[in-house]
Write a protein that holds these residues in place. Structure first.
Motif, PDB file in Angstrom:
ATOM      1  N   ASP A  78      -7.402  -6.102   4.437  1.00 41.54           N
ATOM      2  CA  ASP A  78      -7.547  -7.430   3.831  1.00 41.54           C
ATOM      3  C   ASP A  78      -6.248  -8.221   3.905  1.00 41.54           C
ATOM      4  OD1 ASP A  78     -10.038  -6.467   3.327  1.00 41.54           O
ATOM      5  OD2 ASP A  78      -9.824  -6.340   1.159  1.00 41.54           O
ATOM      6  N   CYS A 117     -11.678  -3.354  -2.690  1.00 38.56           N
ATOM      7  CA  CYS A 117     -10.538  -3.034  -1.829  1.00 38.56           C
ATOM      8  C   CYS A 117      -9.996  -1.654  -2.160  1.00 38.56           C
ATOM      9  CB  CYS A 117      -9.451  -4.100  -2.002  1.00 38.56           C
ATOM     10  SG  CYS A 117      -7.898  -3.710  -1.228  1.00 38.56           S
ATOM     11  N   CYS A 118      -9.797  -1.397  -3.431  1.00 41.99           N
ATOM     12  CA  CYS A 118      -9.122  -0.174  -3.830  1.00 41.99           C
ATOM     13  C   CYS A 118     -10.067   1.011  -3.928  1.00 41.99           C
ATOM     14  CB  CYS A 118      -8.400  -0.404  -5.152  1.00 41.99           C
ATOM     15  SG  CYS A 118      -7.097  -1.649  -5.024  1.00 41.99           S
ATOM     16  N   CYS A 165      -4.361  -5.005  -0.217  1.00 40.31           N
ATOM     17  CA  CYS A 165      -4.854  -3.851  -0.964  1.00 40.31           C
ATOM     18  C   CYS A 165      -3.690  -2.942  -1.345  1.00 40.31           C
ATOM     19  CB  CYS A 165      -5.859  -3.081  -0.120  1.00 40.31           C
ATOM     20  SG  CYS A 165      -6.712  -1.778  -1.012  1.00 40.31           S
ATOM     21  N   SER A 166      -3.743  -2.403  -2.545  1.00 43.40           N
ATOM     22  CA  SER A 166      -2.621  -1.607  -3.047  1.00 43.40           C
ATOM     23  C   SER A 166      -2.662  -0.146  -2.630  1.00 43.40           C
ATOM     24  CB  SER A 166      -2.575  -1.678  -4.584  1.00 43.40           C
ATOM     25  OG  SER A 166      -3.771  -1.152  -5.136  1.00 43.40           O
ATOM     26  N   MET A 209     -10.872  -6.729  -5.801  1.00 47.80           N
ATOM     27  CA  MET A 209      -9.873  -5.675  -5.973  1.00 47.80           C
ATOM     28  C   MET A 209     -10.558  -4.322  -6.099  1.00 47.80           C
ATOM     29  SD  MET A 209      -7.030  -7.427  -8.442  1.00 47.80           S
ATOM     30  CE  MET A 209      -6.081  -5.913  -8.536  1.00 47.80           C
ATOM     31  N   PRO A 269       0.836  -1.195   0.000  1.00 48.53           N
ATOM     32  CA  PRO A 269       0.000   0.000   0.000  1.00 48.53           C
ATOM     33  C   PRO A 269       0.872   1.246   0.000  1.00 48.53           C
ATOM     34  CG  PRO A 269       0.110  -0.913   2.200  1.00 48.53           C
ATOM     35  CD  PRO A 269       0.859  -1.864   1.301  1.00 48.53           C
TER      36      PRO A 269
END
Length: 438
Positions: free
Chosen positions: A340, A434-435, A334-335, A431, A272
């Motif tokens: 998560d 999450c993002c 998560c980026s 995704m 992240p």
């Protein structure tokens, strides 16, 4: 990004109404007495510069559960006028000694202040226990003895956090990182630094300590290390480190941590913003009975890595077979935020492309974690790989609780994302969810 099955978890440390917060988990398992030692920082608030003391809980591993004792303050793990941070335990199997390394930082001096000014006020310390964590020695300050004048070249440094490791030779490894001063007075502006991972090590069961050369590139900070046996007989020390490059950094040492080769970016292991600490732990590749179970495992392994067909899994009675090391890794998936928490598997950790997609074991805000490996015995006498994870989590923020979970290798393999269109669609939706979180 994974199954909706989550392993059961127990909350070991919980934020108090007064604002006291527990952060930076570290976990170690003592196999001879079936005991877990779970450490973390007690902070007056969630802020780094409000860290205070180190605390611990002891847990006894029963047949199918862990019985935990109440939290205790590690009163000897401190220097006067300093705050204790970054617990990093390692167990010496040869002497039955637990070493708990940590850093002691002067007052409430922040890391950013040390980086800007180049004025290092951090000390390298440890306490030890010869009775499985029941009592602890007085603190030992190793700063002058181990670092000497090198401390002048570091704006600050830290150990771990999380567990260290012991090699087959008996060498003790404490992962660490330092901010090297590249330019102390750059046109009158702040000090310029670069971060590099390395390790402290001892070949004398903790009597004398040294430190190895750091990873030169790319920049890397908080890290953990694993001794990896490969099928061709080569042994390497594998380092997996936090970075701000959008993904993890890994590096290899062929001389047990004295020197690391240049690191590689691991694109499959996302970070992240600003990165986050993650944990790695190795374990012997399991042996299986030939037949249907072998076929099933190969099918499952194809989920983890495309190289699975070339990996020798062995049988219960292998001949001329070197048992290789597999590695698992835990980290937020998560980026763009810490949430998560996922578990990844690699059968070939030297290969940065070998990592599986993650099994999500906590859905929500989560951050630092630490892993331990336990080998249980099945009814037929074979080893069953089991893992414990101590991790930060919460519902609104990642720093409300520190939880403990246990899962087996077979659970992990079963819940890794499958390689089919339906699962890929689920991954995409996960995704996106999450993002999308701010």
């Amino acid at each position: 990004m994974g199954s909706q099955y989550f392993p059961a978890r127990s909350v070991l440390f919980q934020k108090e109404s007064s604002g006291v917060t527990f952060r930076v988990p570290a976990l170690i398992y003592l196999p001879h007495c079936s005991r877990f030692l779970a450490f973390c920082e007690e902070r007056l608030t969630p802020a780094d510069n409000q860290a205070h003391l180190l605390v611990m809980r002891k847990g006894t591993f029963q047949k199918n559960y862990v019985e935990w004792k109440d939290m205790q303050v590690l009163s000897t793990a401190q220097l006067l006028g300093h705050r204790s941070m970054n617990p990093c335990p390692v167990y010496d199997e040869f002497t039955n000694t637990v070493f708990l390394f940590f850093i002691a930082v002067l007052g409430h001096t922040s890391e950013s202040y040390q980086l800007i000014t180049g004025k290092n006020v951090t000390r390298l310390c440890f306490v030890s226990s010869n009775d499985q964590g029941d009592t602890w020695s007085p603190v030992t300050d190793l700063t002058k003895m181990v670092l000497g004048d090198n401390i002048k070249d570091w704006a600050t440094f830290a150990v771990g956090p999380g567990h260290g490791t012991q090699l087959k030779s008996g060498r003790l490894i404490i992962p660490a990182y330092a901010y090297h001063i590249d330019c102390r007075n750059c046109f009158g502006r702040k000090c310029k630094t670069s971060a590099h991972s390395f390790c402290f090590y001892s070949d004398t069961h903790g009597k004398v300590w040294h430190f190895g050369e750091a990873l030169s590139a790319p920049e890397s900070v908080e890290c953990q290390m694993v001794s990896v046996d490969e099928e061709d007989g080569v042994n390497v020390l594998y380092c997996n480190a936090r970075s701000t490059s959008g993904c993890r950094v890994q590096a290899i040492s062929f001389n047990n941590g004295a020197v690391f080769h240049d690191g590689q970016l691991v694109q499959k292991l996302v970070e992240p913003r600003n990165g986050c600490h993650g944990s790695v732990i190795g374990f012997p590749a399991p042996f299986f009975q030939l037949g249907q179970s072998q076929h099933l495992l190969r099918q499952l392994m194809s989920i983890a890595t495309p190289q699975a067909d070339s990996i020798c899994l062995g049988s219960k009675s292998p001949k001329n077979f070197l048992q290789s090391t597999w590695v698992i890794y835990t980290h937020p998936t998560c980026s763009n935020s810490r949430r998560d928490l996922g578990v990844y598997l690699s059968l070939l950790p030297r290969d940065p492309d070998s990592w599986s997609a993650p099994w999500i074991i906590y859905d929500g805000p989560s951050a630092y974690s630490d892993l331990a490996y336990i080998e249980l015995m099945s009814v037929d006498g074979s080893g069953v790989p089991v893992f414990a994870c101590l991790f930060e989590n919460g519902t609104r923020t990642a720093y409300e609780e520190i939880s403990f979970s246990i899962f087996s290798l077979y659970e992990l393999i079963h819940h890794l994302p499958h390689n089919n269109q339906r699962r890929r669609d689920l991954v995409k939706r996960k995704m996106w969810k999450c993002c999308s979180v701010s």
